[in-house]
Design a protein around this motif. Structure first.
Motif, PDB file in Angstrom:
ATOM      1  N   ALA A1066      22.419 165.172  45.179  1.00  0.00           N
ATOM      2  CA  ALA A1066      21.591 164.340  46.059  1.00  0.00           C
ATOM      3  C   ALA A1066      21.958 162.870  45.905  1.00  0.00           C
ATOM      4  CB  ALA A1066      20.117 164.561  45.738  1.00  0.00           C
ATOM      5  N   TYR A1067      22.175 162.436  44.667  1.00  0.00           N
ATOM      6  CA  TYR A1067      22.554 161.042  44.414  1.00  0.00           C
ATOM      7  C   TYR A1067      23.916 160.725  45.036  1.00  0.00           C
ATOM      8  CZ  TYR A1067      23.708 156.768  41.920  1.00  0.00           C
ATOM      9  OH  TYR A1067      24.068 155.491  41.627  1.00  0.00           O
ATOM     10  N   ARG A1068      24.874 161.642  44.900  1.00  0.00           N
ATOM     11  CA  ARG A1068      26.214 161.432  45.477  1.00  0.00           C
ATOM     12  C   ARG A1068      26.137 161.255  46.998  1.00  0.00           C
ATOM     13  NH1 ARG A1068      29.196 164.828  47.994  1.00  0.00           N
ATOM     14  NH2 ARG A1068      28.045 166.647  47.264  1.00  0.00           N
ATOM     15  N   VAL A1069      25.391 162.150  47.658  1.00  0.00           N
ATOM     16  CA  VAL A1069      25.270 162.069  49.121  1.00  0.00           C
ATOM     17  C   VAL A1069      24.578 160.770  49.523  1.00  0.00           C
ATOM     18  CG1 VAL A1069      24.231 163.138  51.151  1.00  0.00           C
ATOM     19  CG2 VAL A1069      25.309 164.561  49.395  1.00  0.00           C
ATOM     20  N   ALA A1070      23.540 160.418  48.810  1.00  0.00           N
ATOM     21  CA  ALA A1070      22.814 159.189  49.140  1.00  0.00           C
ATOM     22  C   ALA A1070      23.718 157.976  49.006  1.00  0.00           C
ATOM     23  CB  ALA A1070      21.590 159.055  48.236  1.00  0.00           C
ATOM     24  N   ALA A1079      20.740 155.331  47.445  1.00  0.00           N
ATOM     25  CA  ALA A1079      21.132 155.849  46.132  1.00  0.00           C
ATOM     26  C   ALA A1079      20.098 155.455  45.069  1.00  0.00           C
ATOM     27  CB  ALA A1079      22.513 155.325  45.758  1.00  0.00           C
ATOM     28  N   LYS A1080      19.621 154.220  45.169  1.00  0.00           N
ATOM     29  CA  LYS A1080      18.611 153.774  44.196  1.00  0.00           C
ATOM     30  C   LYS A1080      17.319 154.594  44.328  1.00  0.00           C
ATOM     31  CE  LYS A1080      20.265 149.011  43.847  1.00  0.00           C
ATOM     32  NZ  LYS A1080      19.975 147.592  44.140  1.00  0.00           N
ATOM     33  N   GLN A1081      16.942 154.870  45.566  1.00  0.00           N
ATOM     34  CA  GLN A1081      15.720 155.645  45.778  1.00  0.00           C
ATOM     35  C   GLN A1081      15.859 157.052  45.200  1.00  0.00           C
ATOM     36  OE1 GLN A1081      14.600 155.599  49.869  1.00  0.00           O
ATOM     37  NE2 GLN A1081      14.544 153.352  50.003  1.00  0.00           N
ATOM     38  N   VAL A1082      17.019 157.675  45.411  1.00  0.00           N
ATOM     39  CA  VAL A1082      17.236 159.022  44.874  1.00  0.00           C
ATOM     40  C   VAL A1082      17.233 158.976  43.343  1.00  0.00           C
ATOM     41  CG1 VAL A1082      18.865 160.924  44.726  1.00  0.00           C
ATOM     42  CG2 VAL A1082      18.433 159.833  46.919  1.00  0.00           C
ATOM     43  N   ALA A1083      17.919 157.976  42.807  1.00  0.00           N
ATOM     44  CA  ALA A1083      17.932 157.845  41.353  1.00  0.00           C
ATOM     45  C   ALA A1083      16.508 157.669  40.807  1.00  0.00           C
ATOM     46  CB  ALA A1083      18.824 156.670  40.955  1.00  0.00           C
ATOM     47  N   TYR A1084      15.718 156.884  41.538  1.00  0.00           N
ATOM     48  CA  TYR A1084      14.336 156.660  41.124  1.00  0.00           C
ATOM     49  C   TYR A1084      13.548 157.979  41.144  1.00  0.00           C
ATOM     50  CZ  TYR A1084       9.438 155.252  41.603  1.00  0.00           C
ATOM     51  OH  TYR A1084       8.088 155.140  41.463  1.00  0.00           O
ATOM     52  N   THR A1100      19.202 153.923  32.986  1.00  0.00           N
ATOM     53  CA  THR A1100      20.109 153.029  32.248  1.00  0.00           C
ATOM     54  C   THR A1100      21.547 153.333  32.601  1.00  0.00           C
ATOM     55  OG1 THR A1100      18.509 152.924  30.453  1.00  0.00           O
ATOM     56  CG2 THR A1100      20.760 152.198  29.964  1.00  0.00           C
ATOM     57  N   LYS A1101      21.868 154.607  32.728  1.00  0.00           N
ATOM     58  CA  LYS A1101      23.235 155.023  33.101  1.00  0.00           C
ATOM     59  C   LYS A1101      23.637 154.407  34.437  1.00  0.00           C
ATOM     60  CE  LYS A1101      25.788 159.137  34.553  1.00  0.00           C
ATOM     61  NZ  LYS A1101      25.720 160.587  34.793  1.00  0.00           N
ATOM     62  N   PHE A1102      22.708 154.411  35.387  1.00  0.00           N
ATOM     63  CA  PHE A1102      23.021 153.861  36.703  1.00  0.00           C
ATOM     64  C   PHE A1102      22.780 152.359  36.777  1.00  0.00           C
ATOM     65  CE2 PHE A1102      21.930 158.304  38.212  1.00  0.00           C
ATOM     66  CZ  PHE A1102      23.252 158.656  38.443  1.00  0.00           C
ATOM     67  N   GLY A1103      22.281 151.772  35.684  1.00  0.00           N
ATOM     68  CA  GLY A1103      21.995 150.353  35.687  1.00  0.00           C
ATOM     69  C   GLY A1103      20.810 149.994  36.562  1.00  0.00           C
ATOM     70  N   LEU A1104      19.865 150.914  36.687  1.00  0.00           N
ATOM     71  CA  LEU A1104      18.742 150.729  37.608  1.00  0.00           C
ATOM     72  C   LEU A1104      17.379 150.706  36.906  1.00  0.00           C
ATOM     73  CD1 LEU A1104      19.890 153.203  40.406  1.00  0.00           C
ATOM     74  CD2 LEU A1104      20.088 150.717  40.435  1.00  0.00           C
ATOM     75  N   LEU A1105      17.387 150.558  35.589  1.00  0.00           N
ATOM     76  CA  LEU A1105      16.122 150.662  34.865  1.00  0.00           C
ATOM     77  C   LEU A1105      15.138 149.583  35.323  1.00  0.00           C
ATOM     78  CD1 LEU A1105      14.369 151.943  32.711  1.00  0.00           C
ATOM     79  CD2 LEU A1105      15.497 150.481  31.000  1.00  0.00           C
ATOM     80  N   GLU A1106      15.583 148.362  35.293  1.00  0.00           N
ATOM     81  CA  GLU A1106      14.699 147.262  35.668  1.00  0.00           C
ATOM     82  C   GLU A1106      14.308 147.367  37.134  1.00  0.00           C
ATOM     83  OE1 GLU A1106      14.487 142.373  35.361  1.00  0.00           O
ATOM     84  OE2 GLU A1106      16.257 143.479  34.644  1.00  0.00           O
ATOM     85  N   ALA A1107      15.282 147.719  37.961  1.00  0.00           N
ATOM     86  CA  ALA A1107      14.989 147.849  39.391  1.00  0.00           C
ATOM     87  C   ALA A1107      14.004 148.983  39.631  1.00  0.00           C
ATOM     88  CB  ALA A1107      16.286 148.095  40.160  1.00  0.00           C
ATOM     89  N   ALA A1108      14.130 150.084  38.855  1.00  0.00           N
ATOM     90  CA  ALA A1108      13.218 151.211  39.022  1.00  0.00           C
ATOM     91  C   ALA A1108      11.794 150.821  38.612  1.00  0.00           C
ATOM     92  CB  ALA A1108      13.704 152.398  38.190  1.00  0.00           C
ATOM     93  N   ILE A1109      11.694 150.052  37.550  1.00  0.00           N
ATOM     94  CA  ILE A1109      10.353 149.595  37.120  1.00  0.00           C
ATOM     95  C   ILE A1109       9.732 148.742  38.218  1.00  0.00           C
ATOM     96  CG2 ILE A1109       9.139 148.144  35.458  1.00  0.00           C
ATOM     97  CD1 ILE A1109      11.198 149.081  33.366  1.00  0.00           C
ATOM     98  N   ASP A1110      10.532 147.814  38.763  1.00  0.00           N
ATOM     99  CA  ASP A1110      10.030 146.952  39.835  1.00  0.00           C
ATOM    100  C   ASP A1110       9.642 147.790  41.043  1.00  0.00           C
ATOM    101  OD1 ASP A1110      10.475 144.771  38.245  1.00  0.00           O
ATOM    102  OD2 ASP A1110      12.454 144.324  39.111  1.00  0.00           O
ATOM    103  N   TYR A1111      10.496 148.768  41.392  1.00  0.00           N
ATOM    104  CA  TYR A1111      10.233 149.602  42.560  1.00  0.00           C
ATOM    105  C   TYR A1111       8.929 150.407  42.360  1.00  0.00           C
ATOM    106  CZ  TYR A1111      10.984 152.963  46.324  1.00  0.00           C
ATOM    107  OH  TYR A1111      10.847 153.742  47.447  1.00  0.00           O
ATOM    108  N   ALA A1112       8.767 150.965  41.144  1.00  0.00           N
ATOM    109  CA  ALA A1112       7.546 151.748  40.859  1.00  0.00           C
ATOM    110  C   ALA A1112       6.316 150.866  40.972  1.00  0.00           C
ATOM    111  CB  ALA A1112       7.652 152.366  39.479  1.00  0.00           C
TER     112      ALA A1112
END
Length: 1744
Positions: A1066-1070, A1079-1084, A1100-1112
């Motif tokens: 799902a992440y690859r397709v996104a 892609a960020k939304q799927v990762a989230y 952390t692997k995708f480098g989206l930890l901080e962005a995911a916290i903000d998004y949540a």
């Protein structure tokens, strides 16, 4: 270069002990020092004293102290030392190469005077100078000396050139002599080189100059070629400097060291400046005078000898560098580097022989090869062989790549070009273009295995093409075009063979000499030449393949191996192949004897090769080697070896022949002619052998040779050529031998040559050769008449079944019947048909048919076709064509066959043939012709051409039958799996739904969707999604993904993977289709599904930890956000609390929001939240508890709320509690409550009170809401209170913003001015008026503004105001009364105004010329000219007439320009001449003027020119060249005007024609093609055909000349001895159009064919062309008639003006016409003639 003292090798003594001479050996290993006690001391290069020897006098009787040593020098090989002594001798000592070698004298050179100096040149010459001034050269090889030149002055110094091929010699008288022993190609000459100012004791020869110095303390540098002084250094004024005693040049020639007292001076050559730079001198106190200098040959060290006997060592290096900790690089000069191997202690000197500075040095290729760069060259060297090269090289930015795989040559690759440099050679060996720089794809061989001039390269041009080039000649030796990519190639060491392998592992060999190639092995995984041989080793799968003789590639030795070949090595003098067999390496020995054989062959050591072969058993390989050796030994005349070879090969005959030849060549005399002849015979070169014998006049041997070989003919030829006396005997013996050997045929040929034909016939018959007998019999008439002979020959021919020959014989004797029978029996139908054509014509057809049947029987069907056609058997011809498969010919025959019914039966066969060769259209044609349409349909169906089959089927079947048939056939194909063919059938019958259903049933989704896209485009996307869902249900997610994407619904694809918990997919397709946000939304979501540490790791692997916290947090998923932050990013917790607080605030949950704001450390936000909701109590509480600083904000908020509620006292109380009185002032001010503003300010903000008071006043004055009345009222109040300035300001402020009433503004502004003038100081009043007056002007109150200006004496400004208002009279009045100096200013402005407004009529009264110019600018030429005409100023008038005429001419209106001058006259102004010329030129070129109606135009031109000429005659221009030119133009205009007048009257047309003819004499002025055309047309109309032809023919010639641009090809013969000019200017374009031109051309062509028309000009009684003014025989010039232009010869009528006359007849005719017609144009002509020619004769007939 700088000198650094390193050490002392010999310590100085207390007294004088001069070092007299020193020398370094060329190999840098030894230093020889001659001391004052005549001992030569030898040092090694480290400074260790290793040896010494004493010198000896010329004779012992003089004692050991009878001489001193003056010079010492090493030989070029460093093994000898020459010692020059003052006792008139030079000894040469051999000291050997080693220190322990015995010393001995090997040469002595006595002389007549003492030796003073000496050098030993590299060419092994010893050059020395003597005290008596002579210079001599000694040769150690011959032990002799000779004089170079004889001088008269003591030789003080000598120095050799850097190349060692020349010397310069200094003499005591200052002369410097140069002498060249070898020409260096520099243009140097021998003789006196320069004259120095003192004895040049210090002299050195450098690369660019000769440096000399002496006792005058000056150093001079002389130019190398011309000896001019190019530079000097003067030290004579330096007190501490002494005389220069010695000088020496560095080995590189770029530095010079000069020795004096306690000092060494250094000069360095600067290549950039091209001059010497003075280096830092080396001063050594107490060194005393330097007596000798010596430079080490590698340039690294300098040794100085002193007067006190000391030897000092100096280091000369510019810098040192350690390279890779293995080498030391010593830069001893700009162009010289010493390379020392620190491991082996070996040295090599890298030097630029061009003198360029060496930039850098690298050691590459396993630390073996040197690479150095200079600005223009490249230095290369092999450290092992000490071979150095320097080649020109353009800088390429360091992009070169060096390859050192070949030990003899360096390969340099740069930008697609491969350059080769051979080590030791200072020139580029060669260069080629290639893109494939791989050592396995390039092979270079340079003189290996004792080869000479054998330098070749093989390389790839492209992946499939090999080029082989001779590097010596640059000739391409071969080019191999292969069918596959090549991955390996290599030549053998001799460069004769090339092996190469392609990508298919096929091994090929190419012979470079013959250009032949062959394949030697398939599946070749390894191949290599065996070193030092031509043996090849290769591997084929598990086979080791060896070719000991590669010349026979089919002979291969094979061994089975179990691994892969690794290498080929020499081990204990054996050659072995190393094979890696997995666990270890196994050696396979090769046959060294066979290898040695190949090497011996290449080295041409054939005896050794034979010895090797004798030790081998006979095998196919050995046999091939014996044959190769035999061939080579014969070529090299090594006959004993060749004999052994043929013996081994069991070729007994050749062996015995060679044995005899060897016996014959006793004593190795292989050049004896008999030996050479026998060798030629052995090689079957009989002509060569004959030539050898005949060269020696040994005719007998030559004849014997041929007889022994039974070549009697050749023997007889030799005998005939040489006139041998036994010729007849030889012939007789030959004939006898032929008869004895029963060679009757050959004997018959001999008799035939001898002319004995009957005997020859008898012999031919005896030999059973009746055909030859018949040929000979039919060649002679007497034999033909011999019936018996002919009958006997014919019988023999028939018996032998030579029917054709018999037929020929019968035909010759005219027995045609027998001849025909013979021909038919012998099937010689060609001869039979030819005979029948003239003997039996009725049999020709039958014979042709028989011939065809015979050819059919012989299976020559194609040849039979034409004969059947000739016989008229068309169907048989068709049958033959079909059987011979000549289908096209069969079709051609059928196309002309008359039997159409018979032809149809062949159609099926022909159709089937064309169907078989896929020529379906032709097949269809014949099937249909045969009525077999079903066969054609079947044919198309069989080959899958359904559309064509369908087309035919529709012509003969019903639509439902066609559809049913194809659907049934398609289903059959479908069942057979031929889905593509089935699809085509469905589509052909327009049933794509069946095809779609078929593919759907087979789950062939791509084909199904393809059809849907083709036939149902609107359903394509829907189909993609249906297929995707189907595949998703089948768990075929990958394919489902593909169709989701193709259907444009990538989100559904993501959801599919989410439902299946396949988050990575799902992440690859996104990411691929939705971008980063998707892609960020799927990762989230993925992380959210995992939760806890797993979610943190993923994000952390995708480098989206901080962005995911903000998004949540932004999406109100606070629980997940807190989970992530608590786990991995606690620093984000306050942010999450803050966002949660804001969310709760929006939801109205203020208590919870308050807690979150406080947790987020944002209490102020909580306060603001309560403030916004006006919960003042809660806001006050939170502020007091958590943020005291916000208490004031709460009070301010309450105050603002109170103000909005208009609770002013309460609001003021809150603000004062908050200590914010300024806000109270602000709020009161915004509410317009100025009394409260001033009250609060006075009480709490006294410092702002003045400012606020001013603001209050401005507010009262500036508010636009009060209007003009308010300002006026205010102003009046100020005025009444005596505040005049404030009143003025109020009046001035009244403007368009307050009112639109200009009267109000005017009154206010005028009032302001009055008050200013009355109450303000003058300067202030001026300022007010300067401000107000422009405002008045702005509302068009110019008079008021002027009055205001005048009140303050601003006169000019008042005038300007009036002028701006266009009140010119008032302005003039003011200027006149108050300031008269401004009157011109007003006038000028008024003129400008009139000009600008275009009021020229008004301007006339002010400035006429300006008005005229304005008319010109406005294009009002008529008004301009009429106005100028009314001025009574002729010059002004004609100025504008000229301008107008010029404009008209430019616009192409020359006639209108002419009318101007006709109307206003033509003044003789020289500046107008070009206008007159242009008008005349344009009128003369004009078209459509050859008519009576054009009279007025020509008359106007004539009158204009007449007026001009009359005016010029009265001026200074009289009789000037312009005057004469215009007189000529006037005459031409008169002719044209008179012609037009005459053309209007039938009786005067001859006169008009004569005028046209007369105009031709002026074709140098008028367009020539126009003049000749008009003259020709008028002559043609007048019936003057001869003249018309000549003139129109000339017109055609002129048009051709115009097209070609030159008159060179014009024929002028018709106009010789006439006054018609032949050199005329060519018009730019032709006068007539192409259609008119063609009409003239056709008429001229027609007349040229009419013999009745004389094609020449008519002559008069002068025997001259009748219209010519100049008589051809006398040259007398007659006057032209003013009526016709013809010459006036007789019956002359003269006019009053000289030079004007007329022919009486023509005059009378013209006068008669005038009187009879009363034509106005004719009368105008008469009037003009009277004016122009003076008083005319009485206008009556004149018959006098």
């Amino acid at each position: 270069m700088q000198l650094k003292h390193v050490g002392t090798w010999i310590p100085p003594q207390e007294g004088e002990a001069k070092i007299t001479a020193m020398s370094w050996s060329p190999n840098n290993k030894k230093l020889a020092v001659a001391t004052s006690d005549r001992v030569v001391v030898l040092f090694d290069e480290q400074g260790e004293k290793r040896d010494k020897f004493s010198t000896k006098p010329i004779d012992s009787k003089y004692g050991k102290k009878s001489y001193i040593v003056k010079a010492i020098a090493f030989s070029p090989d460093s093994s000898r030392v020459a010692v020059g002594q003052t006792d008139n001798i030079i000894f040469v000592y051999k000291i050997g190469d080693d220190w322990n070698d015995k010393k001995s004298i090997v040469n002595k050179f006595q002389m007549t005077s003492a030796c003073t100096c000496m050098v030993w040149l590299p060419g092994d010459q010893i050059v020395y100078g003597q005290a008596d001034g002579k210079v001599r050269v000694a040769n150690p090889k011959t032990n002799k000396s000779s004089q170079v030149y004889g001088g008269s002055s003591y030789v003080v110094s000598i120095a050799s050139s850097p190349s060692g091929k020349a010397v310069v010699v200094g003499h005591a008288d200052g002369a410097i002599i140069k002498y060249n022993f070898e020409d260096e190609g520099l243009g140097d000459s021998n003789g006196k080189f320069a004259q120095h100012s003192c004895p040049p004791y210090a002299i050195a020869w450098c690369n660019n100059s000769v440096v000399a110095a002496g006792c005058d303390k000056r150093v001079l540098a002389y130019g190398r070629q011309d000896g001019r002084i190019i530079q000097q250094f003067d030290y004579s004024r330096e007190e501490d400097e002494h005389e220069f005693t010695v000088a020496i040049s560095s080995p590189s020639g770029q530095s010079v060291v000069l020795g004096s007292y306690d000092r060494l001076r250094v000069l360095n050559w600067s290549p950039r400046k091209a001059m010497w730079d003075e280096g830092k001198s080396k001063d050594i106190p107490n060194l005393y005078t330097i007596s000798a200098l010596c430079w080490k040959k590698d340039g690294s060290k300098l040794v100085a000898g002193t007067l006190c006997g000391g030897v000092e060592l100096f280091d000369c290096a510019l810098r040192r560098q350690t390279y890779k900790n293995k080498f030391e690089l010593t830069y001893v000069g700009l162009s010289q580097v010493l390379v020392l191997n620190l491991q082996t202690n070996t040295k090599i000197t890298l030097k630029s022989y061009y003198g360029y500075e060496i930039d850098d040095v690298k050691i590459l290729g396993n630390d073996r090869y040197l690479v150095g760069h200079t600005s223009d060259t490249l230095l290369l060297g092999d450290l092992t062989s000490a071979k150095l090269s320097e080649v020109p090289w353009q800088q390429s930015g360091g992009n070169e790549k060096f390859y050192f795989e070949n030990e003899s040559v360096c390969m340099i690759f740069n930008a697609g070009e491969l350059t080769l440099v051979e080590y030791g050679t200072s020139e580029i060996l060669g260069s080629v273009r290639t893109e494939f720089m791989n050592p396995h794809l390039i092979s270079i061989r340079l003189n290996e295995r004792k080869q000479q001039d054998n330098k070749k390269i093989a390389y790839l041009i492209d992946l499939k093409t090999i080029a082989i080039v001779d590097l010596t000649t640059s000739i391409t030796l071969g080019s191999i075009n292969h069918d596959s990519k090549i991955d390996w190639l290599e030549m053998n060491e001799t460069g004769r063979k090339l092996l190469y392998r392609d990508k298919r592992l096929r091994l090929h060999i190419y012979d470079i000499g013959s250009g032949t190639k062959s394949t030697v092995l398939n599946y070749c995984s390894y191949v290599q030449w065996v070193p030092d041989s031509d043996v090849v080793v290769a591997q084929n799968r598990n086979n080791l393949c060896i070719w000991y003789n590669i010349d026979s590639p089919e002979r291969v030795t094979m061994f089975e191996i179990k691994g892969d070949i690794v290498d080929i090595e020499k081990q204990d003098k054996k050659t072995v192949v190393l094979v890696n067999e997995g666990l270890g390496t196994v050696s396979y020995a090769l046959d060294d004897q066979l290898i040695e054989f190949g090497t011996a062959i290449d080295d041409e050591d054939y005896l050794r090769a034979a010895s090797y072969l004798e030790g081998l058993e006979m095998a196919p390989e050995t046999e091939a080697m014996w044959k190769s050796l035999s061939k080579l030994s014969l070529e090299k005349s090594q006959l004993h070896i060749a004999e052994r070879c043929f013996a081994a090969l069991r070729d007994v005959s050749k062996m015995k022949s060679l044995q005899k030849i060897n016996e014959m060549a006793a004593g190795d005399d292989y050049q004896h002619y008999k030996v050479r002849a026998k060798l030629a015979i052995l090689d079957k070169q009989f002509k060569l052998a004959e030539g050898i014998y005949l060269e020696q006049n040994d005719i007998e041997e030559a004849m014997e040779m041929y007889q022994s070989l039974h070549k009697w003919d050749a023997a007889i030829e030799v005998a005939e050529a040489k006139g041998h006396p036994e010729l007849q005997t030889l012939r007789k013996n030959y004939y006898q031998w032929l008869m004895e050997t029963h060679q009757e045929e050959k004997a018959g040929e001999v008799k035939e040559k001898e002319g004995d034909d009957m005997a020859a016939i008898q012999l031919y018959m005896k030999a059973g050769l009746p055909a030859k007998a018949a040929r000979l019999a039919t060649s002679r008439e007497d034999f033909i008449q011999n019936g018996e002979l002919i009958s006997r020959i014919a019988s023999a021919l028939l018996k032998g079944e030579f029917y054709e020959r018999a037929g020929n014989l019968y035909e010759k004797i005219r027995d045609y019947q027998h001849a025909m029978e013979c021909y038919r029996r012998g099937k010689a139908f060609r001869q039979a048909v030819e005979l029948a054509r003239y003997a039996f014509p009725e049999k020709v057809t039958k014979l042709e048919e028989e011939w065809g049947e015979h050819l059919v029987q012989q299976k020559q069907l194609d040849a039979a076709i034409n004969h059947f056609i000739e016989a008229g058997s068309t169907m048989r011809a068709v049958d033959a064509a079909i059987n011979s498969r000549q289908w096209n010919k069969a079709v051609q025959i059928l196309s002309v066959a008359s039997d159409s019914e018979g032809a149809v039966r062949y159609y099926i066969k022909i159709a089937k043939h064309f169907a078989s060769v896929n020529e379906l259209e032709k097949a269809e044609q014949f099937f249909i012709g045969a009525g077999a349409t079903e066969e054609a349909i079947k044919m198309y169906n069989d080959v899958g051409k359904w559309e064509e089959a369908h087309r035919l089927a529709t012509t003969c079947m019903k639509p439902e039958q066609v559809s049913g048939m194809y659907i049934e056939q398609a289903k059959a194909l479908e069942s057979q799996g031929k889905l593509k063919d089935a699809e085509r059938l469905y589509v052909t019958v327009k049933e794509p739904d069946h095809a779609i259903a078929m593919y759907k049933g087979k789950k062939m989704w791509n084909d199904m969707i393809r059809l849907v896209k083709t036939y149902y485009k609107d359903r394509a996307q829907e189909t993609h999604l249906i297929v995707a869902r189907t595949l998703m249900e089948e768990d075929n997610f990958r394919q489902a993904e593909h169709y989701f994407i193709e259907g444009g619904d990538w989100k559904q694809c993501i959801n599919m993977y989410r439902q299946k918990d396949m988050w990575d997919e799902a992440y690859r397709v996104a990411k691929a289709h939705g971008g980063q946000n998707a892609a960020k939304q799927v990762a989230y979501l993925w992380a959210k599904s995992l939760g806890g540490d797993s979610a943190v790791k993923l994000l952390t692997k995708f480098g989206l930890l901080e962005a995911a916290i903000d998004y949540a947090a932004e999406n109100c998923s606070f629980e997940f956000a807190f989970d992530l932050a608590n786990t991995a990013m606690k620093a984000k917790l306050p942010d999450i609390h803050l966002k949660q607080a804001m969310y709760l605030e929006d939801e109205g949950r203020f208590q919870e929001a308050e807690q979150c704001f406080i947790k987020a450390s944002k209490p102020k936000e909580a306060v603001l939240m309560y403030v916004h909701s006006q919960n003042w109590e809660a806001a006050q509480r939170v502020a007091e508890e958590h943020d005291p600083d916000s208490v004031s904000d709460v009070l301010v908020g309450q105050a603002r709320h109170a103000f909005e509620a208009r609770e002013f006292q309460k609001a003021e109380s809150f603000l004062l509690r908050a200590q914010r009185p300024e806000l109270a002032v602000k709020f009161y001010r915004e509410a317009g409550m100025w009394q409260d503003v001033l009250r609060v300010a006075k009480e709490y903000l006294p410092h702002k009170l003045p400012q606020l008071q001013d603001e209050y006043e401005r507010d009262m004055m500036d508010k636009s809401t009060r209007g003009a009345e308010t300002l006026v009222q205010q102003a009046k109040e100020w005025e009444s209170s005596g505040e005049h300035l404030r009143a003025i300001e109020c009046y001035v402020k009244v403007n368009q913003q307050q009112t639109n009433d200009q009267n109000v503004m005017q009154k206010c502004w005028l009032k302001a001015c009055q008050l200013a003038v009355k109450f303000l100081p003058p300067e202030k009043a001026v300022q007010v008026i300067q401000h107000v007056a422009p405002m008045l002007i702005g509302i068009d109150k110019h008079s008021n503004a002027a009055e205001m200006y005048l009140q303050v004496d601003m006169v000019k400004e008042a005038i300007d105001a009036l002028m701006d208002g266009k009140e010119w009279n008032k302005a003039k009045k003011v200027a006149k009364e108050l300031e008269p100096r401004y009157e011109p200013y007003v006038d000028d402005r008024y003129k400008e105004y009139l000009k600008g407004t275009g009021k020229a009529e008004d301007l006339v009264g002010v400035d006429v010329k300006a008005a005229l110019d304005m008319y010109v600018e406005n294009g009002q030429w008529d008004k301009c000219i009429s106005t100028a005409a009314g001025m009574d100023n002729f010059k002004v008038l004609h100025k504008y007439v000229a301008l107008y005429a010029t404009m008209l001419i430019k616009e192409g209106k020359s006639e209108a320009a002419m009318d101007l001058y006709v109307k206003h006259g033509t003044p003789p102004y020289s500046q107008n001449y070009n206008i007159y010329k242009r008008i005349a030129s344009d009128m003369l070129k004009a078209k459509d003027l050859m008519k009576a109606d054009a009279y007025r135009t020509w008359a106007d031109l004539r009158d204009m020119l007449h007026d001009l000429c009359e005016n010029m005659a009265k001026s200074s221009e009289s009789n000037s060249p312009p005057h004469e030119y215009f007189e000529t133009i006037l005459l031409i205009a008169h002719y044209y005007a008179t012609r037009s007048a005459a053309m209007g009257h039938e009786q005067l047309k001859p006169i008009a024609t004569k005028m046209a003819v007369s105009i031709l004499r002026h074709t140098d002025i008028i367009p020539a093609d126009k003049a000749f055309y008009e003259a020709g047309i008028m002559c043609k109309d007048a019936g003057w055909s001869s003249m018309a032809f000549v003139f129109l023919n000339r017109y055609l010639d002129l048009v051709e000349a115009i097209e070609e641009g030159t008159l060179d090809m014009l024929d002028n013969s018709d106009f010789q001895e006439t006054d018609i000019p032949v050199e005329v200017p060519l018009p730019e374009k032709a006068y007539l159009s192409s259609s008119e031109h063609e009409e003239i051309k056709e008429w001229v062509l027609a007349v040229s064919m009419d013999q009745r028309v004389e094609q020449s000009l008519p002559l008069d009684e002068r025997e001259t062309y009748e219209a010519s003014l100049i008589a051809g025989n006398s040259g007398i010039r007659s006057l032209p008639c003013i009526i016709t232009g013809y010459p006036v010869l007789k019956n002359k009528l003269e006019f009053k003006r000289p030079g004007k006359a007329a022919n009486k007849d023509d005059w009378n005719k013209f006068l008669m016409a005038v009187k009879m017609t009363h034509g106005a144009d004719l009368q105008d002509v008469m009037k003009f003639i009277g004016s122009w020619c003076g008083a005319a004769p009485n206008p009556s007939y004149s018959f006098q």
